[in-house]
Scaffold this motif. Structure first.
Motif, mmCIF file in Angstrom:
data_model
loop_
_atom_site.group_PDB
_atom_site.id
_atom_site.type_symbol
_atom_site.label_atom_id
_atom_site.label_comp_id
_atom_site.label_asym_id
_atom_site.label_seq_id
_atom_site.Cartn_x
_atom_site.Cartn_y
_atom_site.Cartn_z
ATOM 1 N N ARG A 1 -7.296 10.783 -44.875
ATOM 2 C CA ARG A 1 -7.461 11.149 -43.469
ATOM 3 C C ARG A 1 -6.196 11.837 -42.946
ATOM 4 O O ARG A 1 -5.089 11.352 -43.162
ATOM 5 C CB ARG A 1 -7.782 9.925 -42.615
ATOM 6 C CG ARG A 1 -9.185 9.369 -42.855
ATOM 7 C CD ARG A 1 -9.451 8.147 -41.991
ATOM 8 N NE ARG A 1 -10.824 7.675 -42.128
ATOM 9 C CZ ARG A 1 -11.819 7.999 -41.308
ATOM 10 N NH1 ARG A 1 -11.568 8.798 -40.260
ATOM 11 N NH2 ARG A 1 -13.040 7.534 -41.499
ATOM 12 N N ILE A 2 -6.402 12.951 -42.216
ATOM 13 C CA ILE A 2 -5.308 13.730 -41.633
ATOM 14 C C ILE A 2 -5.556 13.873 -40.137
ATOM 15 O O ILE A 2 -6.655 14.253 -39.721
ATOM 16 C CB ILE A 2 -5.214 15.137 -42.274
ATOM 17 C CG1 ILE A 2 -5.077 15.046 -43.803
ATOM 18 C CG2 ILE A 2 -4.077 15.933 -41.649
ATOM 19 C CD1 ILE A 2 -3.788 14.420 -44.276
ATOM 20 N N ASP A 3 -4.526 13.581 -39.329
ATOM 21 C CA ASP A 3 -4.624 13.795 -37.878
ATOM 22 C C ASP A 3 -4.448 15.285 -37.606
ATOM 23 O O ASP A 3 -3.337 15.816 -37.709
ATOM 24 C CB ASP A 3 -3.548 12.978 -37.162
ATOM 25 C CG ASP A 3 -3.599 13.145 -35.651
ATOM 26 O OD1 ASP A 3 -4.532 13.814 -35.150
ATOM 27 O OD2 ASP A 3 -2.700 12.613 -34.962
ATOM 28 N N ALA A 4 -5.545 15.953 -37.241
ATOM 29 C CA ALA A 4 -5.528 17.405 -37.076
ATOM 30 C C ALA A 4 -5.316 17.846 -35.633
ATOM 31 O O ALA A 4 -5.477 19.030 -35.323
ATOM 32 C CB ALA A 4 -6.838 17.991 -37.595
ATOM 33 N N SER A 5 -4.928 16.933 -34.730
ATOM 34 C CA SER A 5 -4.731 17.298 -33.329
ATOM 35 C C SER A 5 -3.341 17.851 -33.064
ATOM 36 O O SER A 5 -3.075 18.362 -31.978
ATOM 37 C CB SER A 5 -4.981 16.075 -32.432
ATOM 38 O OG SER A 5 -4.074 15.019 -32.756
ATOM 39 N N SER A 6 -2.453 17.769 -34.043
ATOM 40 C CA SER A 6 -1.079 18.251 -33.883
ATOM 41 C C SER A 6 -1.015 19.774 -34.098
ATOM 42 O O SER A 6 -2.044 20.447 -34.235
ATOM 43 C CB SER A 6 -0.165 17.526 -34.875
ATOM 44 O OG SER A 6 1.171 17.933 -34.719
ATOM 45 N N THR A 7 0.221 20.305 -34.157
ATOM 46 C CA THR A 7 0.409 21.730 -34.438
ATOM 47 C C THR A 7 0.086 22.005 -35.902
ATOM 48 O O THR A 7 -0.026 21.084 -36.720
ATOM 49 C CB THR A 7 1.856 22.137 -34.158
ATOM 50 O OG1 THR A 7 2.731 21.403 -35.039
ATOM 51 C CG2 THR A 7 2.238 21.846 -32.709
ATOM 52 N N GLN A 8 -0.044 23.271 -36.252
ATOM 53 C CA GLN A 8 -0.349 23.634 -37.633
ATOM 54 C C GLN A 8 0.728 23.123 -38.588
ATOM 55 O O GLN A 8 0.421 22.618 -39.665
ATOM 56 C CB GLN A 8 -0.481 25.153 -37.755
ATOM 57 C CG GLN A 8 -1.677 25.740 -37.024
ATOM 58 C CD GLN A 8 -1.802 27.234 -37.231
ATOM 59 O OE1 GLN A 8 -1.104 27.832 -38.054
ATOM 60 N NE2 GLN A 8 -2.702 27.872 -36.480
ATOM 61 N N GLU A 9 1.987 23.246 -38.177
ATOM 62 C CA GLU A 9 3.091 22.792 -39.026
ATOM 63 C C GLU A 9 3.071 21.272 -39.175
ATOM 64 O O GLU A 9 3.308 20.734 -40.264
ATOM 65 C CB GLU A 9 4.434 23.236 -38.442
ATOM 66 C CG GLU A 9 4.692 24.724 -38.469
ATOM 67 C CD GLU A 9 3.913 25.450 -37.363
ATOM 68 O OE1 GLU A 9 3.386 24.758 -36.438
ATOM 69 O OE2 GLU A 9 3.818 26.691 -37.423
ATOM 70 N N GLY A 10 2.810 20.570 -38.057
ATOM 71 C CA GLY A 10 2.766 19.106 -38.108
ATOM 72 C C GLY A 10 1.634 18.601 -38.986
ATOM 73 O O GLY A 10 1.789 17.640 -39.735
ATOM 74 N N VAL A 11 0.502 19.276 -38.890
ATOM 75 C CA VAL A 11 -0.644 18.883 -39.720
ATOM 76 C C VAL A 11 -0.347 19.135 -41.191
ATOM 77 O O VAL A 11 -0.629 18.284 -42.056
ATOM 78 C CB VAL A 11 -1.910 19.647 -39.284
ATOM 79 C CG1 VAL A 11 -3.056 19.364 -40.252
ATOM 80 C CG2 VAL A 11 -2.323 19.268 -37.872
#
Length: 316
Positions: free
Chosen positions: A292-302
């Motif tokens: 599972r990946i939290d995709a609500s962050s910025t592209q770099e953070g994700v």
């Protein structure tokens, strides 16, 4: 059957007794009643006498010569035998035939050739499914992985759109209708396109690591792909709220030109993903094959999360 036979035999015996009684009474009335003798030359003392007669009348050799039994025993026995035989055959005709038992040696047996094998066996290819709602950023993160890890990125949606626009495609109009309505294209079409793309990448690029983006969208797709193409290693699942995904898709629709980047189609796609794709995530999570990946962050953070999780998973 024995109780029924006894019941019928009892009725036949009762009828036989009744017939015998009737025959006896008839015989007595006809032959044992006193009768007057017509006047003759015989003495008067013999004019009124009891005369006995038998069924055949007087015969030669005396009073009893040629007499027969007055009771019809043989016909009655014949009737009894005929009735018993008829009842037996009636019972036999109503019996249901016993089903034939098939000999074990005649039963079909499965052989190794009857079990269909995937197109690619274990170790031949490495497949990672990439799932997430529309606008979760799957495509962007897959591009980063292609650049840094040498994966081949196969987008089920891109393959379907390319097939839709290919001249002479027999599935073009069907695919176009399904995409516009936000529905899932029949799995046979999608699985065949993915397998062909994998074979093409292996033959032309000599690459065997694949990121399959936006697939499987439902359980039957997952099962069919793993039975006929290859088993997946695990699934990358990008989680994001619907509000965030809606804003991203509307922004993308300003320049993408995609027919499904409108608010009506987007809402249908959200519903379809929740109903059909989340069960796939739950299925693989029970097998410990979901990252599972939290995709609500910025592209770099994700992407930072993706690299860490991917490294840990590939080492396991």
């Amino acid at each position: 059957m024995s109780s029924a036979f006894c019941s019928v035999s009892g009725r036949i015996a009762s009828n036989l007794q009744f017939s015998i009684r009737n025959s006896t009474a008839t015989f007595a009335r006809q032959h044992l009643q006193p009768r007057n003798i017509q006047p003759s030359s015989a003495p008067s003392t013999f004019r009124r006498t009891l005369v006995r007669s038998y069924a055949t009348g007087p015969g030669k050799g005396g009073e009893t010569a040629g007499s027969k039994n007055p009771f019809p025993v043989i016909p009655l026995l014949a009737i009894l035998a005929a009735g018993s035989g008829g009842f037996y055959f009636l019972v036999q005709s109503r019996k249901e035939p016993m089903p034939a038992i098939e000999e074990p040696s005649r039963k079909p047996r499965l052989t190794a050739g009857d079990v269909k094998k995937p197109a690619f066996g274990p170790g031949e290819v490495s497949v990672i499914f990439v799932l997430g709602g529309p606008g979760a950023g799957k495509g962007t993160q897959c591009q980063n992985l292609v650049r840094d890890y040498g994966f081949v990125h196969l987008s089920a949606g891109d393959l379907l759109r390319a097939e839709q626009n290919r001249e002479g495609s027999e599935f073009g109009e069907l695919i176009k209708t399904y995409i516009r309505e936000g529905k899932i294209v029949p799995m046979e079409v999608t699985v065949a396109l993915l397998e062909n793309a994998m074979r093409d990448a292996i033959s032309t690029q000599r690459k065997t690591k694949f990121l399959i983006d936006g697939f499987p969208r439902q359980m039957d797709q997952a099962i069919k792909f793993e039975e006929e193409v290859a088993e997946s290693r695990f699934t990358l699942f990008f989680e994001c709220s619907e509000d965030t995904m809606l804003q991203r898709l509307l922004k993308r629709g300003e320049t993408s030109g995609r027919i499904d980047d409108n608010i009506e189609s987007i809402k249908k796609r959200f519903h379809t993903f929740e109903v059909t794709s989340m069960p796939v995530v739950d299925y693989y999570e029970k097998k410990d094959k979901v990252v599972r990946i939290d995709a609500s962050s910025t592209q770099e953070g994700v992407y930072s999360q993706v690299k860490k999780q991917l490294t840990d998973k590939l080492k396991a």
